[in-house]
Design a protein around this motif. Sequence first.
Motif, short mmCIF file in Angstrom:
data_model
loop_
_atom_site.label_atom_id
_atom_site.label_comp_id
_atom_site.label_asym_id
_atom_site.label_seq_id
_atom_site.Cartn_x
_atom_site.Cartn_y
_atom_site.Cartn_z
N ALA A 1 -7.86 -1.26 4.69
CA ALA A 1 -8.67 -1.68 3.55
C ALA A 1 -7.90 -2.68 2.69
CB ALA A 1 -9.08 -0.47 2.74
N THR A 2 -6.62 -2.39 2.45
CA THR A 2 -5.82 -3.28 1.60
C THR A 2 -5.67 -4.65 2.25
OG1 THR A 2 -4.57 -1.31 1.01
CG2 THR A 2 -3.69 -3.41 0.26
N LEU A 3 -5.43 -4.64 3.57
CA LEU A 3 -5.30 -5.92 4.27
C LEU A 3 -6.59 -6.73 4.22
CD1 LEU A 3 -3.13 -5.15 7.42
CD2 LEU A 3 -2.60 -6.67 5.52
N ASP B 1 -9.86 6.19 5.11
CA ASP B 1 -9.95 4.86 5.66
C ASP B 1 -10.84 4.92 6.88
OD1 ASP B 1 -9.25 2.23 5.32
OD2 ASP B 1 -7.75 2.33 6.90
N SER B 2 -11.77 3.96 6.99
CA SER B 2 -12.62 3.98 8.17
C SER B 2 -11.77 3.66 9.39
CB SER B 2 -13.74 2.96 8.02
OG SER B 2 -13.18 1.69 7.79
N PRO B 3 -12.00 4.39 10.48
CA PRO B 3 -11.11 4.27 11.62
C PRO B 3 -11.06 2.85 12.20
CG PRO B 3 -13.07 5.56 12.16
CD PRO B 3 -13.07 5.35 10.69
N TRP C 1 0.86 -1.18 0.00
CA TRP C 1 0.00 0.00 0.00
C TRP C 1 0.89 1.22 0.00
CZ3 TRP C 1 -0.41 -3.91 3.60
CH2 TRP C 1 0.20 -3.69 4.83
N ALA C 2 0.44 2.21 -0.79
CA ALA C 2 1.27 3.39 -0.98
C ALA C 2 1.02 4.42 0.11
CB ALA C 2 0.99 4.00 -2.36
N ILE D 1 -4.09 2.29 -2.67
CA ILE D 1 -3.75 3.70 -2.90
C ILE D 1 -4.82 4.61 -2.32
CG2 ILE D 1 -2.36 3.37 -4.99
CD1 ILE D 1 -4.89 4.09 -6.60
N ARG D 2 -4.42 5.83 -2.06
CA ARG D 2 -5.37 6.83 -1.59
C ARG D 2 -5.27 8.01 -2.54
NH1 ARG D 2 -4.37 10.43 3.65
NH2 ARG D 2 -6.46 11.31 3.92
N GLY D 3 -6.34 8.35 -3.19
CA GLY D 3 -6.33 9.40 -4.21
C GLY D 3 -5.81 8.83 -5.51
#
Lengths: 601, 279
Positions: free
Chosen positions: A475-477, A586-588, A467-468, A557-559
Amino acid sequence: MSITLDQVTKRYQGLPVVNDVSLDIGDGEFFVLLGPSGSGKSTLLRAIAGLAGVDHGRIALHGRDVTHVSAKERGVGLVFQNYALFRHMTVADNIEFALRVRRMKGAERRQRRQELLRLVSLEGMDERLPAQLSGGQQQRVAVARALAHKPEVLLLDEPFGALDAKIREELRRTIRQVQRELGITTVLVTHDQEEAFALADRIGVMNLGRLLELGKPQELYARPATRFVATFLGAANLILARQTRDGIRFGKTAVNASAAGPLQGSRDHEVVAVVRPEEIEIAPTREDLASGYLTRGAVEEIVFTGALERMRIRIEDGQEAAPLSNGNGNGSAFLEVTRTQHEQRAFQISNGQHVAIGVRRIHILPTPLSSFTTCATTESLAEALVQQPLLAELASRMKTRISTRVEPKLGMPGANCEGAPEFSGTTVIAAHSEVVYQAQWLLKMGAEEILVLPQNASPPQRVLIHWADEAVRRATLAVSASILRHVSAEAIYIGILPQQTPAAQRPHGMRALLDARSEAQAVHGLEMRTELRFGDVSHELARQLGELAGQMLILGIRGHADLPERFGSLFAESRWPVLIVHRQHDSPAGQAGQAYQAGQA
Amino acid sequence: MAAIKQPSVLPGFGLTFGFTTFFLSAVVLIPLAALVLMAASMTWHDFVRVVFSARAMGSYRLSFGASFLAASINLVFGFIIAWTLVRYEFPGRKLIDALIDMPFALPTAVSGIALTTVFAENGWIGQYLQPLGIKVAYTWIGVTVALTLIGLPFAVRSVQPALLEVQRDLEDAAETLGAGRLYVFRRIILPTVLPALLTGFTLAFARAVGEYGSVIFIAGNLPMKTEITPLLIVIRLEEFDYKGAAALGFVMLVISFVVLLMINLLQAWGRRRIVAGAR
């Protein structure tokens, strides 16, 4: 802890049969390993017994590391499906085998034998030969034999497999009784969920070499975290639904909030709902339902099974609530329903009758991958993608649906999408040299997961995870864990720091890596390897992916603004599948995480 | 009668039983009876003279001794070969499996000549044994080698299916109960395959006793030393001493029958222990 497994991996001809299994079994616990044939459960049991070596990981019995100790020295008791009695020896000789090996005196041996025969209720059978006993009696002898040397752990490999139902029931009771009386830690392997429910203090469900979930029988049944467990433990209707701010929606029908229980996360997205056949209510009209209305349907098939009535109902309310599958592989619009005698008396139905369907209880799976939608500029291109082996395989293993979506302006800058404004599940597009712009366009339109699929890609043997941005770690996990439950591949998380990272910062990078790994294990039960690299991110990833065929990348990625600049080179070659996981925020609290812990508690 | 009769694929118990007796009589019993009758037509004195002559005694010793030794060797090595073929997967396994049957197919004279060539003093193997003081061809050792060769397939083919039956689970079970390898072999594997081993031994022994073709080439055929009983019988026939030949044949018949009967009884006893009461 009685039995501790730490990242146990066993490969057969290069493929992992047991894949990174970690597990603690407590003193005196009755633990059941449940899984279909070929899931690796028997291999794992043999590894605990010391009959199969492991390629990686550690096994400890009562705190003693026995990874490299032979079966002979481990002192466990093992019972086989086919009894494995020594046919040329009498019952007495069979039971005393372990004692003779240990050179115990004759009188003591006899005394111990009498004790064991009483335990399995076979007094007076001493001088019989195995061939003179019934199957059930033979298995009792096998149990007595396995207990003779007072092992600390009793292992049972499908012990009831060769017996008929009545005897099975009886022997099951005996084994449970013996286990309680001796307080011995027991691991039983079976593919029969009913057996698992009847015996287990705790169940571990295995599939494709992985330990998917563990928990108490009731909890696993009520709140499974994965599709596999939901459908393997009893019958289940899997239904695609939408989670919104206001609750769960099936098509246009909003479902009574109390049926679904507390929901995690507030993101509006597609989810997979589990509805057990016994949680479905049937009534002549919508007004007669005591529970929340779901849809209307026509009864297609009624089977009387004694205590319960089993039926299949075809959904009539269009596409509003199309079930994915009821676990029997027939993925069309059928719901599986069971009713008790009491319910039958209240409302008699016959074949072909139209009924209103309600649900008493819904469980939402915490999986982030609900369904697949192939997307292309024409219908025929989108259809062609559906046939791709990797996608078809994934969808069938996930028991989910692949739909198609045509976007004539796919990837065109400035153009808007023409299909529905909502993107459901994972969007799949074909890989080609310019695919990164299409991906970017889809992300802009609201897609959250995008699978870029090269021609004829097959299920991967190795999945690289990167993940960047730390904000999309959860989320990626979650997505990675979901994918890895359905393919037998090893997972490697790759952390990449810039080449010029000062030495003082490097330990920090290392810690982030280990944090990620422990999160993956604690939250998703996902074991993964970690590798730390230095250099340019997309260059390093491309290098690793190019090393070996059969790899897949999951990229968080985000954005999406700088997607082509940062990762364009990863897509240019179209040699490996890439799954992009994109979140703005990302949801907390990782939603998958909470449910999994709930299942463990 | 009703108790003996059992339904089967082939028609009629009476018919099949009739064929069995007829066939056995025509092929086995009547020729053997002729042999006994021929021997019985001798006077007691003549019979004893022929049968207990020093030359005959020497030939019995060699025939039965070498056969027993050869069958014993086959018992051990046949087991090892069968074990290798059953338990291991290696390139060329199928080829070796096929090679085992060669002695079945080869004319015995051919194997005799081949063995003689190889084990003669200047043969491929013989030349290396010579300096060690071991003479194979034209001694009792050569006879034993020939009898071992022709008996080998019997030993291997009898043990092979029995070994397939020994499930890995049995060994695994014994191992988890704390038994070492030697213990497992002695207490689990050996008792399980013992009946098959005995069958193999019996077949190899029976075949060796009756062997003629391959032995006469490698034996050298010195009276009292390397002359086997079948050869002696042929010599008597060539001398037109039919009665003497019949007498010797009768002795072979009796000894073979007693030995085979003993082994069969032993085997039946062993088998009864294992499948007693089954069905």
